[in-house]
Design a protein around this motif. Structure first.
Motif, mmCIF file in Angstrom:
data_model
loop_
_atom_site.group_PDB
_atom_site.id
_atom_site.type_symbol
_atom_site.label_atom_id
_atom_site.label_comp_id
_atom_site.label_asym_id
_atom_site.label_seq_id
_atom_site.Cartn_x
_atom_site.Cartn_y
_atom_site.Cartn_z
ATOM 1 N N LEU A 446 -5.246 -3.354 -6.599
ATOM 2 C CA LEU A 446 -5.022 -4.564 -5.799
ATOM 3 C C LEU A 446 -3.858 -4.389 -4.833
ATOM 4 O O LEU A 446 -3.908 -4.888 -3.696
ATOM 5 N N ILE A 447 -2.800 -3.699 -5.243
ATOM 6 C CA ILE A 447 -1.632 -3.544 -4.383
ATOM 7 C C ILE A 447 -1.998 -2.823 -3.094
ATOM 8 O O ILE A 447 -1.398 -3.074 -2.032
ATOM 9 N N ASP A 448 -3.016 -1.958 -3.140
ATOM 10 C CA ASP A 448 -3.416 -1.220 -1.939
ATOM 11 C C ASP A 448 -4.184 -2.091 -0.944
ATOM 12 O O ASP A 448 -4.391 -1.667 0.200
ATOM 13 N N ARG A 449 -4.637 -3.284 -1.369
ATOM 14 C CA ARG A 449 -5.314 -4.187 -0.423
ATOM 15 C C ARG A 449 -4.308 -4.950 0.435
ATOM 16 O O ARG A 449 -4.686 -5.587 1.413
ATOM 17 N N MET A 450 -3.043 -4.919 0.014
ATOM 18 C CA MET A 450 -2.033 -5.721 0.685
ATOM 19 C C MET A 450 -1.431 -4.943 1.860
ATOM 20 O O MET A 450 -1.054 -3.783 1.703
ATOM 21 N N PRO A 451 -1.325 -5.558 3.048
ATOM 22 C CA PRO A 451 -0.790 -4.858 4.221
ATOM 23 C C PRO A 451 0.735 -4.856 4.251
ATOM 24 O O PRO A 451 1.393 -5.578 3.503
ATOM 25 N N GLY A 452 1.279 -4.009 5.152
ATOM 26 C CA GLY A 452 2.711 -4.013 5.395
ATOM 27 C C GLY A 452 3.463 -2.935 4.639
ATOM 28 O O GLY A 452 2.874 -2.072 3.980
ATOM 29 N N ASP A 453 4.791 -3.003 4.729
ATOM 30 C CA ASP A 453 5.641 -2.061 4.003
ATOM 31 C C ASP A 453 5.677 -2.455 2.528
ATOM 32 O O ASP A 453 5.020 -3.397 2.099
ATOM 33 N N GLU A 454 6.467 -1.713 1.749
ATOM 34 C CA GLU A 454 6.460 -1.956 0.304
ATOM 35 C C GLU A 454 6.845 -3.389 -0.026
ATOM 36 O O GLU A 454 6.196 -4.035 -0.861
ATOM 37 N N ARG A 457 3.969 -5.724 0.795
ATOM 38 C CA ARG A 457 2.821 -5.558 -0.095
ATOM 39 C C ARG A 457 3.041 -6.309 -1.401
ATOM 40 O O ARG A 457 2.150 -7.020 -1.885
ATOM 41 N N PHE A 458 4.209 -6.170 -1.972
ATOM 42 C CA PHE A 458 4.495 -6.877 -3.222
ATOM 43 C C PHE A 458 4.622 -8.380 -2.993
ATOM 44 O O PHE A 458 4.187 -9.179 -3.832
ATOM 45 N N ALA A 459 5.204 -8.782 -1.859
ATOM 46 C CA ALA A 459 5.299 -10.210 -1.548
ATOM 47 C C ALA A 459 3.918 -10.814 -1.353
ATOM 48 O O ALA A 459 3.631 -11.933 -1.802
ATOM 49 N N LYS A 501 9.247 0.826 -14.954
ATOM 50 C CA LYS A 501 10.702 1.052 -14.935
ATOM 51 C C LYS A 501 11.266 0.958 -13.525
ATOM 52 O O LYS A 501 12.492 0.933 -13.353
ATOM 53 N N TYR A 502 10.370 0.884 -12.521
ATOM 54 C CA TYR A 502 10.828 0.772 -11.135
ATOM 55 C C TYR A 502 10.896 -0.692 -10.730
ATOM 56 O O TYR A 502 10.034 -1.497 -11.084
ATOM 57 N N THR A 503 11.896 -1.036 -9.937
ATOM 58 C CA THR A 503 12.207 -2.435 -9.647
ATOM 59 C C THR A 503 11.029 -3.236 -9.096
ATOM 60 O O THR A 503 10.777 -4.351 -9.581
ATOM 61 N N PRO A 504 10.280 -2.775 -8.092
ATOM 62 C CA PRO A 504 9.190 -3.613 -7.570
ATOM 63 C C PRO A 504 8.162 -3.985 -8.625
ATOM 64 O O PRO A 504 7.658 -5.119 -8.639
ATOM 65 N N HIS A 505 7.858 -3.051 -9.516
ATOM 66 C CA HIS A 505 6.863 -3.309 -10.560
ATOM 67 C C HIS A 505 7.462 -4.147 -11.689
ATOM 68 O O HIS A 505 6.792 -5.023 -12.239
ATOM 69 N N LYS A 506 8.716 -3.871 -12.024
ATOM 70 C CA LYS A 506 9.384 -4.635 -13.076
ATOM 71 C C LYS A 506 9.515 -6.106 -12.673
ATOM 72 O O LYS A 506 9.268 -7.011 -13.482
#
Length: 636
Positions: A446-454, A457-459, A501-506
């Motif tokens: 799903l994260i790969d469907r989101m446009p933009g920078d990192e 994408r998470f936002a 363990k990485y901040t965006p995923h945590k």
């Protein structure tokens, strides 16, 4: 060939049992058919019963008789039921066996038991004599599960493939007992209300994800035995989590040891491939018009609710059952008696299935994966519906993913893709699914469907989830989506837990846990999920700003939340939102909070309604709307 003295003519069937079986109404057939350890005249042994009406000879073969088909012949019943039965002394739990069947055309077949409670671990294919005795310790859940499974209760479902959720030992899956610790703890921490397991029933081909079943009455022995799976269900219940199983009455594989060609004929399926062969999955389609097949299937549904304390069944591929021309070209299907493409026998079967489930277990739930516009899937049978409790909202899923794939600068031209779902949102009891089907076959995570920078994408992903959880309907999330899995799902690799363990995923995981908690503790978000009274647009037309605002309402008059979705990275200053009443509006959720990976620059404090008309309402609030976010405000 005469009956050996080691097989005793014995029956567990009454005449009434047989009449029900032949009429397609024996919905507890698992109590009699299959293998059962009993005592006859003071001698312990195993009673066997199998339906093979076209067989000329049936024997039990196994490790106890060196697979000799000439020593333990079963006896055909006299009542034209097609059932062969007999008692073999001195064998019990753990006995490995099959049925040796002499078909009508002289072919010898060796078949596993359709009602077996346990099978050998694939690639081995024999059945195993086993019981389903278990000392349950989930009485509190079972006595009160109406409070968890009712139509006006929160459903936040975590969809799990047991064999690939976590693989700490490389390619080896966790056992049921290990899952009863690790999965239970995780689901509780993430605040899901239910889990849904991809089919746990025994299947020979692991990459089928469980959807090609040969052992309908047995949990897969890959992860342990029946009591081990019961323990997993029990521990989920004790943690306050409901259990839904994927159930597949739409088709079955043609493996030599399975249901296909069972007694040398098309016993469970149609002989004509235009009715009995599924072109998509190269599998056999059940003959829903045959009484004994209906007894088999509905018995199987009730078996999991009865012996395994399961709280619901999600029925796979319902659309393929409803239509005779599903995935078929002209000339490849046979119209029904009225000339239409509806499968009248399957429709009648689904109604009877739902009727039986809700009659026997009214505190459970049935859910249809149905992708067409067939009317009344989740409407009561007495008004012409199919009787399911819920239906997957496939249109919402397609439109939502298509919308969020767009660069935000273009979203103003696609605004209707998000608003359209509310045109039909209350025609069924919809479940909003972001399921396993959306992260396989080259679709990516799903994260790969989101446009933009990192950050964007998470936002975007947080905003999509916020929109999902505030949209009418129950929720379903496939494992990995809650922490932003970055690779396509693979049953061989399992989920990439090292990402957490990485901040965006945590922070995404923290957001999802809090979103679940807010959803299941905010009655306005679920009490009227299937009632138009539970939703009201504030402004669906602000396409220029790509902002959606709406109300969600509970059953009490003052139980209201305000939802604001900003679908672009542009901050909207002094943005006005019409609200229904005076007073204060406090923040339940701001997906732009720093703790969730947001900017943290736009804290929203309690807002006081201004007595000035906006959006056709007598009051409004004014706020700075953060970028790419969902904001939930609670009235009062």
């Amino acid at each position: 060939m005469s009956t050996p003295s080691t097989v005793t003519a014995h029956s567990l069937f009454s005449d009434f049992d047989i009449s029900l079986w032949k009429a397609g109404k024996n919905f507890r057939a698992y109590d009699k058919l299959g293998s059962h350890v009993i005592e006859v005249n003071g001698v312990s042994g195993t009673y066997f019963a199998v339906w093979a009406p076209n067989a000329k000879y049936v024997a039990v073969v196994g490790d106890f008789n060196s697979w000799n088909r000439g020593t333990h012949q079963l006896n055909p019943r006299w009542d034209s039921s097609g059932i062969w039965e007999g008692f073999i002394p001195d064998i019990g739990n753990g006995t490995i066996y099959k049925y040796a069947i002499d078909g009508p055309n002289g072919r010898w077949l060796e078949k596993g038991d359709p009602f077996a409670r346990l099978w050998e671990t694939p690639p081995k294919t024999a059945s195993i004599v086993w019981d389903t005795y278990f000392e349950w310790d989930d009485a509190e859940w079972m006595e009160n599960r109406t409070e968890h499974n009712g139509i006006d209760k929160p459903y936040s479902v975590y969809e799990v493939h047991l064999g690939s959720w976590k693989k700490p030992k490389g390619h080896e899956s966790l056992s049921y007992r290990e899952l009863a610790v690790e999965l239970v703890d995780y689901v509780k921490e993430m605040n899901f209300t239910h889990v849904e397991f991809l089919p746990v029933m025994e299947h020979p081909y692991f990459p089928s994800w469980g959807y090609q079943i040969t052992g309908y009455f047995a949990p897969s022995s890959r992860f342990g035995g029946p009591q081990d799976f019961m323990y997993l269900v029990q521990e989920l219940h004790k943690a306050g989590i409901g259990v839904i199983l994927d159930w597949v009455p739409s088709h079955f594989p043609t493996d030599a040891h399975g249901l296909a060609d069972f007694d040398g004929t098309h016993l469970f399926d149609h002989e004509d491939p235009r009715l009995g062969f599924h072109p998509d999955w190269k599998s056999a389609i059940f003959n829903y018009g045959r009484n004994e097949v209906r007894s088999f299937l509905i018995s199987n549904a009730l078996f999991w609710l009865d012996r395994y304390h399961v709280d619901g069944l999600r029925v796979d591929a319902v659309a393929s059952m409803l239509y005779l021309d599903y995935s078929r070209n002209a000339g490849e299907w046979i119209p029904n008696v009225y000339g239409g493409n509806e499968n009248l026998e399957a429709i009648a079967f689904l109604r009877e299935f739902n009727e039986a489930v809700y009659r026997e277990y009214p505190d459970t739930m049935t859910i249809a994966e149905e992708s067409t516009s067939f009317s009344g899937v989740s409407r009561p049978i007495y008004v012409g519906g199919l009787g399911f409790g819920q239906k997957w909202m496939m249109g919402w899923m397609h439109d939502t993913l298509a919308y969020f794939k767009n660069d935000p600068v273009h979203r103003s031209y696609h605004h209707g893709e998000l608003t359209f779902s509310l045109v039909y949102a209350f025609t069924e009891n919809f479940m909003l699914p972001l399921s396993h089907d959306e992260v396989v076959h080259g679709k990516g995570p799903l994260i790969d469907r989101m446009p933009g920078d990192e950050w964007q994408r998470f936002a975007n992903l947080r905003t999509m989830y916020g929109y999902m959880y505030t949209h009418p309907g129950s929720k379903l999330m496939f494992m990995g989506g809650e922490f932003g899995q970055t690779t396509e799902w693979s049953i061989e690799r399992g989920l990439d837990w090292s990402l957490t363990k990485y901040t965006p995923h945590k922070t995404l995981s923290k957001y999802f846990s809090d979103l679940n908690k807010i959803y299941k503790t905010t009655t306005a978000l679920y009490e009227q999920a299937y009632d138009p009274k539970g939703f009201e647009w504030i402004d669906l037309g602000d396409h220029q700003n790509s902002i959606l605002t709406y109300l969600r309402r509970g059953k009490k008059d003052d139980d209201t939340v305000v939802v604001i979705n900003n679908l672009t990275p542009t901050v909207r200053n002094k943005y006005r939102v019409g609200v229904p009443a005076k007073g204060k509006y406090s923040v339940l959720l701001n997906s732009d909070d720093a703790q969730y990976g947001g900017t943290g620059n736009y804290e929203i404090k309690t807002l006081k309604a201004v007595p000035s008309e906006w959006n056709g309402r007598p009051y409004h609030i004014e706020l700075t709307v953060p970028p790419l976010c969902t904001v939930i405000l609670k009235q009062g």
